[in-house]
Motif scaffolding. Structure first.
Motif, short mmCIF file in Angstrom:
data_model
loop_
_atom_site.label_atom_id
_atom_site.label_comp_id
_atom_site.label_asym_id
_atom_site.label_seq_id
_atom_site.Cartn_x
_atom_site.Cartn_y
_atom_site.Cartn_z
N ARG A 1 1.91 1.21 -9.83
CA ARG A 1 0.68 0.46 -9.58
C ARG A 1 -0.44 1.35 -9.05
O ARG A 1 -1.60 1.19 -9.43
N HIS A 2 -0.09 2.30 -8.20
CA HIS A 2 -1.11 3.13 -7.55
C HIS A 2 -1.48 4.38 -8.35
O HIS A 2 -2.60 4.87 -8.24
N ASN A 3 -0.51 4.90 -9.13
CA ASN A 3 -0.73 6.21 -9.75
C ASN A 3 -0.82 6.19 -11.27
O ASN A 3 -1.61 6.95 -11.84
N ALA B 1 0.82 -1.21 0.00
CA ALA B 1 0.00 0.00 0.00
C ALA B 1 0.85 1.26 0.00
O ALA B 1 0.34 2.36 -0.22
N ASP C 1 4.01 3.88 -1.20
CA ASP C 1 4.64 4.32 -2.45
C ASP C 1 6.16 4.39 -2.33
O ASP C 1 6.82 5.11 -3.08
N ASN D 1 5.30 0.11 -6.82
CA ASN D 1 4.07 0.53 -6.15
C ASN D 1 3.58 1.88 -6.66
O ASN D 1 2.37 2.12 -6.79
N ARG D 2 4.52 2.79 -6.95
CA ARG D 2 4.12 4.10 -7.47
C ARG D 2 3.45 3.96 -8.83
O ARG D 2 2.47 4.65 -9.13
#
Length: 476
Positions: A206-208, A196, A198, A203-204
């Motif tokens: 994946r999330h943004n 969860a 960043d 992950n950055r």
């Protein structure tokens, strides 16, 4: 509508990933993806007569929580009669000792353990739960970092491993589809809280980034899988052509020595030239991490394109490339030539013959100090300086762009202004990029586009360490 089982089954058949009688080791973290994979293979194991085993690695990064992940996987396997191999590896301690990228260290140790288990138990295939979203993320990360064709190809459905092969049967399906499948089976899983955050590049994205792309087209992950497969097929074919031409370009002249004929290399299409060099690297480095290094490929291309009749580039692992007019000899380094070029390996410490240690790599990486007396740290943007990076000595016409000056300054004038002894000037280390732009006269002045403060656009970090004894000689 094609079911999840049908999609995966078709993909497995298309790529011949799993056959009757296979012994499979499933890399299982306990998360949604790997638990979905475990349930799928449990469902089909009797039908196609395969044996399945599970391997889990606790990286010890989340204390009690990561230990609970290990126990969860072990208990699930015990309840379902599956042999499980598990271990705990002290990644925090390794990072403290080595520095570097935590995800890269985790991957190295995890896959090292998988290979050990496979070899000790005669297991031919490692099965991972990489899916279509992972493929898209990998391709985008590669474009951002290097833009190499190797990265654009993404992950293969099957590739050779240290022991046996790695297969990825879930590349044709998305994470949402895996989640739905696992829920339909009543399966449970563990959620990794670090996913969860960043803190990591993946992950950055994946999330943004990925959500924006999916808003444009929900099928973008599957498009990435299709693109990767087409590039893989084309690249494999070009490598076949390059292997056919390799003997006409490169000759083995000793146990660790090879001779590259530059005119013969230049006769080949550029697409084959690069692949011929990659084949050569495979011989020189025997499938190590350097075998597919874009940095080394570009340095050899630059060496073959130089107008100088004689030139030398130092390569990793004590190898050196000597250009003598129309030939380049690759051999083990014996005598150090202070006037030669030293290629810097990205994201690693590089020890220079002069006694300086230089790290150049991703600005987000944690770098473990070499613990020398003095340390210089700088930041810059890949928009201004291009890999590969080298350290060399001066040559006629050298200039450097300094802060506050409208035009670049001659290096000869800089040495005079900085009162560098005449005897030291020909040996002074210069940090340069692929276009031969001088980034720093080490220990004296830096290019105007290099700063001691990290700005938003700066994605490259440079760390230079040296001992006081050397500093008194060359920096003071």
């Amino acid at each position: 509508m094609v079911s999840f089982d049908q999609k995966v089954h078709t993909f497995i058949d298309q790529h011949e990933l799993i056959q009757k009688g296979d012994r499979l080791l499933i890399g299982c973290s306990g998360g949604i993806d790997s638990m979905g994979l475990l349930h799928y293979l449990m469902d089909i194991r009797k039908k196609i007569e395969i044996e399945i085993f599970v391997a889990h690695v606790d990286h010890m990064l989340r204390g009690k929580v990561s230990l609970e992940d290990r126990i969860f996987v072990e208990n699930f396997c015990k309840d379902n009669g599956i042999t499980v191999f598990s271990t705990s590896i002290p990644i925090p301690k390794l990072l403290e000792e080595e520095g570097g990228n935590s995800q890269a260290v985790c991957r190295r140790e995890r896959y090292g353990y998988f290979a050990k288990v496979m070899e000790e138990n005669s297991i031919q295939k490692l099965v991972t739960a990489h899916h279509a979203d992972d493929q898209l993320e990998s391709i985008l990360m590669s474009i951002t970092k290097t833009g190499s064709l190797s990265g654009l190809k993404g992950m293969y459905a099957m590739r050779n491993f240290t022991f046996g092969t790695i297969v990825r049967p879930f590349l044709s399906v998305t994470k949402d589809e895996i989640r739905e499948y696992l829920e339909s089976k009543g399966g449970t899983y563990r959620e990794d809280s670090s996913n969860a955050k960043d803190d990591y590049t993946r992950n950055r994205f994946r999330h943004n980034i990925i959500p924006l792309m999916k808003n444009e087209n929900i099928h973008v992950p599957k498009n990435a899988v299709q693109l990767a497969q087409q590039l893989q097929e084309d690249d494999d074919y070009l490598f076949t052509l390059a292997k056919g031409e390799f003997p006409q370009v490169v000759t083995k002249v000793g146990d660790d020595s090879f001779l590259l004929d530059i005119p013969s290399l230049k006769k080949e299409p550029v697409s084959l030239q690069r692949r011929i060099i990659l084949i050569l690297l495979n011989y020189l480095y025997n499938n190590s991490e350097f075998s597919n290094s874009e940095t080394i490929v570009r340095s050899i291309q630059n060496l073959s394109n130089t107008q100088q009749g004689n030139s030398t580039v130092h390569l990793p692992n004590q190898l050196v490339a000597h250009r003598k007019y129309s030939e380049i000899l690759f051999e083990k380094m014996e005598d150090v030539n202070i006037h030669s070029v030293k290629l810097l390996h990205f994201n690693e410490w590089n020890d220079l013959e002069s006694g300086i240690c230089v790290y150049i790599g991703d600005a987000s990486n944690v770098t473990k100090s070499k613990r020398l007396d003095c340390c210089l740290e700088y930041y810059c943007s890949s928009n201004n300086f291009k890999a590969p990076f080298c350290v060399r000595t001066r040559k006629d016409g050298d200039r450097i762009h300094l802060k506050g000056m409208e035009s670049p300054k001659r290096l000869s004038r800089l040495f005079i202004d900085e009162k560098v002894p005449l005897k030291d000037r020909d040996h002074w280390p210069l940090l340069v990029d692929a276009d031969d732009n001088i980034m720093a006269v080490i220990g004296i002045r830096e290019n105007q586009n290099i700063s001691k403060i990290q700005h938003a656009q700066d994605d490259i970090k440079i760390v230079i360490e040296y001992n006081n004894i050397y500093g008194k000689k060359i920096f003071n």
